[in-house]
Design a protein around this motif. Structure first.
Motif, PDB file in Angstrom:
ATOM      1  N   GLY A   1       0.742  -1.320   0.002  1.00  0.00           N
ATOM      2  CA  GLY A   1       0.014   0.090  -0.008  1.00  0.00           C
ATOM      3  C   GLY A   1       0.791   1.461   0.117  1.00  0.00           C
ATOM      4  N   ALA A   2       2.019   0.993   0.205  1.00  0.00           N
ATOM      5  CA  ALA A   2       3.189   2.368   0.267  1.00  0.00           C
ATOM      6  C   ALA A   2       2.799   3.428   1.203  1.00  0.00           C
ATOM      7  N   LEU A   3       2.004   2.935   2.228  1.00  0.00           N
ATOM      8  CA  LEU A   3       1.775   3.977   3.156  1.00  0.00           C
ATOM      9  C   LEU A   3       2.837   4.168   4.437  1.00  0.00           C
ATOM     10  N   TYR A   4       3.618   3.155   4.336  1.00  0.00           N
ATOM     11  CA  TYR A   4       4.545   3.284   5.584  1.00  0.00           C
ATOM     12  C   TYR A   4       4.019   3.282   6.737  1.00  0.00           C
ATOM     13  N   THR A   5       3.249   2.427   7.277  1.00  0.00           N
ATOM     14  CA  THR A   5       2.576   2.351   8.368  1.00  0.00           C
ATOM     15  C   THR A   5       3.297   1.360   9.639  1.00  0.00           C
ATOM     16  N   LEU A   6       3.455   2.055  10.715  1.00  0.00           N
ATOM     17  CA  LEU A   6       3.715   1.416  11.668  1.00  0.00           C
ATOM     18  C   LEU A   6       3.187  -0.096  11.974  1.00  0.00           C
ATOM     19  N   LEU A   7       2.136  -0.375  11.558  1.00  0.00           N
ATOM     20  CA  LEU A   7       1.526  -1.685  11.467  1.00  0.00           C
ATOM     21  C   LEU A   7       2.084  -2.885  10.715  1.00  0.00           C
ATOM     22  N   GLU A   8       2.654  -2.333   9.494  1.00  0.00           N
ATOM     23  CA  GLU A   8       3.275  -3.358   8.603  1.00  0.00           C
ATOM     24  C   GLU A   8       4.637  -3.859   8.933  1.00  0.00           C
ATOM     25  N   THR A   9       5.120  -3.274  10.204  1.00  0.00           N
ATOM     26  CA  THR A   9       6.434  -3.465  10.513  1.00  0.00           C
ATOM     27  C   THR A   9       6.410  -4.651  11.474  1.00  0.00           C
ATOM     28  N   VAL A  10       5.507  -4.950  12.200  1.00  0.00           N
ATOM     29  CA  VAL A  10       5.385  -5.730  13.331  1.00  0.00           C
ATOM     30  C   VAL A  10       5.568  -7.231  13.002  1.00  0.00           C
ATOM     31  N   GLY A  11       4.985  -7.994  12.181  1.00  0.00           N
ATOM     32  CA  GLY A  11       4.968  -9.185  11.710  1.00  0.00           C
ATOM     33  C   GLY A  11       4.117 -10.262  11.976  1.00  0.00           C
ATOM     34  N   GLY A  12       4.156 -11.338  11.839  1.00  0.00           N
ATOM     35  CA  GLY A  12       3.534 -12.463  12.453  1.00  0.00           C
ATOM     36  C   GLY A  12       4.365 -13.624  12.995  1.00  0.00           C
ATOM     37  N   GLY A  13       3.403 -14.715  13.505  1.00  0.00           N
ATOM     38  CA  GLY A  13       3.827 -15.780  14.112  1.00  0.00           C
ATOM     39  C   GLY A  13       3.628 -17.108  13.912  1.00  0.00           C
ATOM     40  N   VAL A  14       4.048 -18.221  14.521  1.00  0.00           N
ATOM     41  CA  VAL A  14       3.678 -19.399  14.318  1.00  0.00           C
ATOM     42  C   VAL A  14       3.313 -20.244  15.596  1.00  0.00           C
ATOM     43  N   SER A  15       2.533 -20.995  15.632  1.00  0.00           N
ATOM     44  CA  SER A  15       2.320 -21.863  16.801  1.00  0.00           C
ATOM     45  C   SER A  15       2.545 -23.396  16.427  1.00  0.00           C
ATOM     46  N   MET A  16       3.104 -24.154  17.374  1.00  0.00           N
ATOM     47  CA  MET A  16       3.095 -25.551  17.073  1.00  0.00           C
ATOM     48  C   MET A  16       2.046 -26.340  17.993  1.00  0.00           C
ATOM     49  N   VAL A  17       1.531 -26.818  17.258  1.00  0.00           N
ATOM     50  CA  VAL A  17       0.016 -27.471  17.943  1.00  0.00           C
ATOM     51  C   VAL A  17      -0.369 -28.923  17.413  1.00  0.00           C
ATOM     52  N   ASP A  18      -0.392 -29.697  18.136  1.00  0.00           N
ATOM     53  CA  ASP A  18      -0.919 -31.221  17.694  1.00  0.00           C
ATOM     54  C   ASP A  18      -2.377 -31.290  17.904  1.00  0.00           C
ATOM     55  N   PHE A  19      -3.017 -30.370  16.956  1.00  0.00           N
ATOM     56  CA  PHE A  19      -4.482 -30.226  16.869  1.00  0.00           C
ATOM     57  C   PHE A  19      -5.216 -31.624  16.770  1.00  0.00           C
ATOM     58  N   ASP A  20      -4.958 -32.486  16.169  1.00  0.00           N
ATOM     59  CA  ASP A  20      -5.260 -33.641  16.077  1.00  0.00           C
ATOM     60  C   ASP A  20      -4.998 -34.842  17.154  1.00  0.00           C
ATOM     61  N   GLN A  21      -4.269 -34.490  17.920  1.00  0.00           N
ATOM     62  CA  GLN A  21      -3.667 -35.563  18.858  1.00  0.00           C
ATOM     63  C   GLN A  21      -3.221 -36.855  18.242  1.00  0.00           C
ATOM     64  N   ASP A  22      -2.430 -36.820  17.291  1.00  0.00           N
ATOM     65  CA  ASP A  22      -1.826 -38.088  16.592  1.00  0.00           C
ATOM     66  C   ASP A  22      -0.351 -38.098  17.060  1.00  0.00           C
ATOM     67  N   GLY A  23       0.135 -37.247  17.922  1.00  0.00           N
ATOM     68  CA  GLY A  23       1.667 -37.471  18.140  1.00  0.00           C
ATOM     69  C   GLY A  23       2.483 -36.526  17.391  1.00  0.00           C
ATOM     70  N   ASP A  24       1.965 -36.003  16.288  1.00  0.00           N
ATOM     71  CA  ASP A  24       2.824 -35.164  15.527  1.00  0.00           C
ATOM     72  C   ASP A  24       2.525 -33.742  15.442  1.00  0.00           C
ATOM     73  N   ILE A  25       3.566 -32.957  15.641  1.00  0.00           N
ATOM     74  CA  ILE A  25       3.512 -31.444  15.702  1.00  0.00           C
ATOM     75  C   ILE A  25       2.972 -30.768  14.452  1.00  0.00           C
ATOM     76  N   ASP A  26       1.613 -30.142  14.644  1.00  0.00           N
ATOM     77  CA  ASP A  26       1.300 -29.393  13.352  1.00  0.00           C
ATOM     78  C   ASP A  26       1.684 -27.930  13.433  1.00  0.00           C
ATOM     79  N   LEU A  27       1.387 -26.985  12.441  1.00  0.00           N
ATOM     80  CA  LEU A  27       1.734 -25.843  12.326  1.00  0.00           C
ATOM     81  C   LEU A  27       0.712 -24.886  12.053  1.00  0.00           C
ATOM     82  N   PHE A  28       0.526 -23.819  12.750  1.00  0.00           N
ATOM     83  CA  PHE A  28      -0.661 -22.567  12.481  1.00  0.00           C
ATOM     84  C   PHE A  28       0.148 -21.465  12.260  1.00  0.00           C
ATOM     85  N   PHE A  29      -0.163 -20.777  11.342  1.00  0.00           N
ATOM     86  CA  PHE A  29       0.379 -19.666  11.057  1.00  0.00           C
ATOM     87  C   PHE A  29      -0.695 -18.382  11.006  1.00  0.00           C
ATOM     88  N   THR A  30      -0.379 -16.982  11.319  1.00  0.00           N
ATOM     89  CA  THR A  30      -1.204 -15.855  11.250  1.00  0.00           C
ATOM     90  C   THR A  30      -0.733 -15.179   9.886  1.00  0.00           C
TER      91      THR A  30
END
Length: 597
Positions: free
Chosen positions: A93-122
């Motif tokens: 958007g070329a507005l140079y906002t503070l908002l666009e600097t923060v970034g996103g994350g990841v959660s490691m979660v075994d959502f289906d309880q099968d023993g393998d770690i799944d990945l969730f991203f914003t």
């Protein structure tokens, strides 16, 4: 979120920061359009900055051409494994906002309880010019771990609801104690709570949980059982009272337009929401003893002073950091300055982003590690006991080695199986044109030399560490259950990295906690491997690194392939020993089924 420092070639640095806003329904107010380090605002007729034209192409990083070698430590397998996702900042958007600097994350979660770690991203969001500026969210992504380094995007098949706001942080916990881990997403203007329906789908329960009134700028939400009633509460960390303004313009020493920093915007008060135990939350901020306003970027919870009450460390952007010590009842007691973690070893306010805890010197106390802005050392704070810390970064070889970079996601964990925690840092600038350091920056890896020092081994760690990225969130966990810790790193507007640890671990044991009197996830527990020459302990947290949450299972490297004993100090106050745990296996430790001490 970040302290942005501008450095001219011959002049002293000028501090410049970031800031977000809150959760009680208060909307951000208008803010002046010029920061301290900016010249007068241009007339409306002034032509667009040259930066506006070159911004999209400037964010095309140079490809990393180094090939994988046999001796390399980590291998990026994201594309081959099917984990195809990129956080979108909205910079187009070329507005140079503070908002666009923060970034996103990841959660490691075994959502289906099968023993393998799944990945969730914003997903981040889109920022479009207009009257007013339009800010919208992009979908989060959930990838199921199918084993053998194969992941499948199940976002649509599991009906994962999209957020209606621009997102940053995510964390996971079983908030309703039904045995299935749920997901929390936070960002600019809102909170989203997704209830896991037995691994078959996710339902948005934000409104029924009474979280829909939270409409501030949140960076992360940390799960924590403040009152030890076995029901997880929520600490929501805010950034600043900011709103977009197309007329707001800041320029750097090169007279080019760039992001306006956070110090011109007031912070907001963080929030504490207590669980009622019925799936709903009540606002306890007024009785929590929180400081009036923060610009928070990093948060982690653990019992730092070993009084059996959970404590919280909050890292802020060019404001004092806080150390909230838990009491029998609210409020917390804030002792960051007295404890030695509010400012740098020079007494300066830092631009703190990523946070991690671990026992770097193996004295059985949780030490604190956090990353800072460019031209500041990252901070390794040794726990001296009773909630007191000493900054030992310089003496441990960590002085000067990261000063050119802006540190975000960070991990303190044993990657090379020598039973001493190493350090990973995801670096990346928040401004597009700075004289002191580039937008794309190298990730860093530091190997522990027992408790004596840390040595940078980045260039021996694999092709990923030879490239430059704009790093943000990061999480650690054993994605293939082979006893070696792997890494996932989120970048700004670039595909995520999934870093497979190629160093084989000969002997290991892993435990997953299940609380009964305590919260079901064991958040706040201390886990110790017994019968060691030196203590070897880990702590279970509700969020860590930067806007992320890691694999909550505890993994220990063993000296030999023999059964071991593990001691768990539960949040309820009970201490138990679980004996005869076989190596090369994952053990579920249920509170009340061990030998009570």
């Amino acid at each position: 979120m970040l302290a942005i420092k501008e450095i001219s070639l011959r002049h002293a640095l000028v501090l410049f920061l970031f800031v977000p806003f809150g959760c009680s329904g208060n909307q951000p107010s208008s803010v002046s359009s010029i920061t301290q380090d900016s010249p007068a605002q241009p007339e409306a007729s002034e032509p667009a900055s040259p930066m506006a034209a070159k911004l999209p192409s400037q964010l095309q990083r140079e490809p990393n051409t180094r090939q994988l070698q046999d001796e390399d430590w980590f291998q990026d397998v994201a594309e081959a494994s099917g984990v195809k996702h990129a956080f979108r900042s909205g910079y187009q958007g070329a507005l140079y906002t503070l908002l666009e600097t923060v970034g996103g994350g990841v959660s490691m979660v075994d959502f289906d309880q099968d023993g393998d770690i799944d990945l969730f991203f914003t997903g981040g969001g889109v920022i479009q010019d207009g009257s007013p500026v339009e800010i919208s969210g992009l979908p989060s992504k959930l990838f199921r771990n199918d084993g053998d380094w194969k992941f499948t995007d199940v976002t649509e098949s599991l009906q994962v609801p999209s957020p209606n706001f621009y997102t940053h942080g995510c964390s996971t916990a079983d908030f309703n104690r039904d045995g299935w881990p749920d997901l929390l997403v936070v960002g600019y203007g809102g909170v989203q709570l997704l209830r896991n329906e037995e691994g078959k789908r996710f339902v948005d329960v934000t409104k029924s949980a009474q979280l829909d009134a939270c409409q501030r700028w949140f960076v992360q939400g940390a799960w924590v059982d403040v009152n030890n009633d076995s029901h997880l509460d929520l600490y929501l960390m805010t950034y600043a009272q900011w709103e977009p303004d197309p007329a707001r313009m800041c320029k750097n020493p090169q007279n080019m337009r760039d992001v306006c920093g956070p110090t011109r915007f007031e912070g907001q008060q963080d929030m504490l929401l207590l669980s009622r135990g019925d799936g709903t939350f009540e606002d306890a901020t007024d009785t929590a003893g929180l400081v009036p306003e923060n610009r928070g970027l990093g948060v982690v919870s653990v019992d730092f002073n070993e009084d059996r009450r959970i404590d919280l460390f909050v890292g802020n952007d060019v404001q004092f950091n806080q150390l909230y010590l838990g009491q029998e009842k609210l409020p917390f007691v804030e002792e960051g300055l007295l404890a030695g973690v509010a400012v740098s070893h020079k007494g300066e306010r830092e631009g703190t982003m990523g946070v991690a805890i671990g026992d770097f010197n193996r004295d059985d106390l949780p030490d604190l590690w956090y990353t800072n802005f460019a031209n500041q050392d990252n901070s390794l704070c040794e726990n001296m006991g009773e909630g007191s810390f000493q900054n030992v970064s310089i003496g441990k070889g960590l002085g000067g080695v990261s000063r050119p970079w802006v540190g975000f996601g960070t991990i303190l964990a044993d990657f090379n199986h020598d039973r001493w925690p190493d350090i990973f840092i995801a670096n990346g600038h928040v401004a597009y044109e700075r004289l002191e350091s580039p937008f794309f920056q190298p990730p860093q890896l530091f190997e522990s030399k027992a408790s004596n020092s840390f040595a940078e081994v980045s260039l021996d760690a694999g092709p990923y560490f030879h490239g430059r990225v704009s790093g943000r969130g990061a999480a650690v966990g054993d994605l293939d259950n082979d006893g070696s810790l792997d890494l996932v790193v989120v970048h700004q507007d670039d595909p995520v990295a999934v870093l497979k640890n190629r160093l084989a671990c000969p002997h290991w044991v892993r435990v997953k906690l299940v609380g009964t009197k305590s919260n079901i996830d064991g958040i706040g527990a201390k886990v110790s491997l017994l019968n060691q020459d030196l203590p070897l302990s880990a702590w279970v947290t509700g969020a860590d690194s930067f806007v992320s949450s890691s694999d909550r299972r505890v993994l220990f490297t063993l000296e030999e392939a023999a059964p071991v004993e593990i001691q768990v100090t539960w949040p309820s106050g009970t201490t138990e020993v679980f004996a005869d745990l076989q190596p090369q296996e994952t053990h579920e430790l249920v509170e009340g089924q061990g030998r009570t001490l």
